[in-house]
Design an enzyme around this catalytic site. Structure first.
Site, short mmCIF file in Angstrom:
data_model
loop_
_atom_site.label_atom_id
_atom_site.label_comp_id
_atom_site.label_asym_id
_atom_site.label_seq_id
_atom_site.Cartn_x
_atom_site.Cartn_y
_atom_site.Cartn_z
N ASP A 12 65.16 69.35 -33.81
CA ASP A 12 66.09 68.23 -33.64
C ASP A 12 66.52 68.91 -32.41
O ASP A 12 66.43 69.95 -31.67
CB ASP A 12 66.34 67.93 -34.77
CG ASP A 12 68.01 67.30 -34.30
OD1 ASP A 12 67.12 65.69 -33.77
OD2 ASP A 12 68.80 67.58 -33.77
N ASP A 14 69.26 67.29 -30.22
CA ASP A 14 70.94 67.87 -30.18
C ASP A 14 71.55 68.75 -31.11
O ASP A 14 71.31 68.12 -32.37
CB ASP A 14 71.46 66.28 -30.04
CG ASP A 14 70.81 65.52 -28.87
OD1 ASP A 14 70.93 66.55 -27.16
OD2 ASP A 14 70.13 64.37 -28.74
#
Length: 208
Positions: A12, A14
């Site tokens: 991922d 953020d």
């Protein structure tokens, strides 16, 4: 130190690779003043899921497309200063380009701006535009595993949000490493940052 046999790594962005939280709040709250008065990013954000899913809950159906476009523009305007999180650059630079990918709920342009600002250079990026169903649906991580040509069971996912952990679990990902301080009890192991992770010769090593 726990170690796991792993052939592919899915990140991922953020909250895992880049620290976009404070900047995202600026963009979201500016947007909310126009489209969703009363919404506050600090208390109302749904971390790890596509922005379009939350926007659809906050505005009338006929405004969703317009509202998403405006939100993306506001977020991009402030994202050129997005910093990398500890360990992100060093770890990703140590990996073969074909062995890892970013799997993000952001749009392609927003993801590009944030990653570039943070000094991250993935060859493979799966964004919200590449899937029909966003996290917590398994589709994003299934797409990520397919993009690097690795069986999901031989992949590790790095996530900072419960929705992302749920997506990884549903996709049959072999190891899920939680990053940060949210409730990530469904992860295989949780560490403060990617500075506690290394990968070499098909083995992922995690240090507390």
């Amino acid at each position: 130190m726990p170690s796991y046999p792993i052939d592919g790594l899915l990140f991922d962005n953020d909250g895992v690779l880049s620290d976009s939280l404070d900047l995202a709040a600026i963009g979201w709250n500016r947007w909310a003043a126009e489209y969703a008065p009363g919404f506050d990013f600090a208390t109302g954000a749904e971390h790890g899921v596509p922005a379009r899913d939350l926007v659809a809950k906050l505005v009338a159906p006929e405004l969703v497309v317009e509202a998403c476009a405006v939100l993306e523009r506001y977020e991009i305007e402030v994202s050129h200063e997005t910093p990398a999180l500890p360990g992100a650059v060093a770890l990703t630079q140590s990996l073969p380009a074909a062995k890892w990918a970013v799997v993000t709920s952001a749009t392609p342009e927003l993801a590009r701006v944030r990653l570039a600002a943070a000094g991250l250079q993935p060859t493979i990026v799966v964004t919200a535009d590449d899937v029909v169903n966003g996290k917590p649906h398994p589709e994003p991580y299934l797409a990520g595993a397919k993009a690097i040509g690795v069986d999901p069971a031989r992949c590790v996912v790095f996530e900072d949000a419960p929705a992302g952990v749920a997506a990884a679990r549903a996709a049959g990902i072999g190891v899920v490493v939680g990053i940060g301080g949210l409730d990530l009890s469904d992860a295989t192991v949780v560490v403060p940052s990617l500075a506690h992770v290394s990968w070499a010769d098909g083995v992922l090593t995690v240090s507390a």
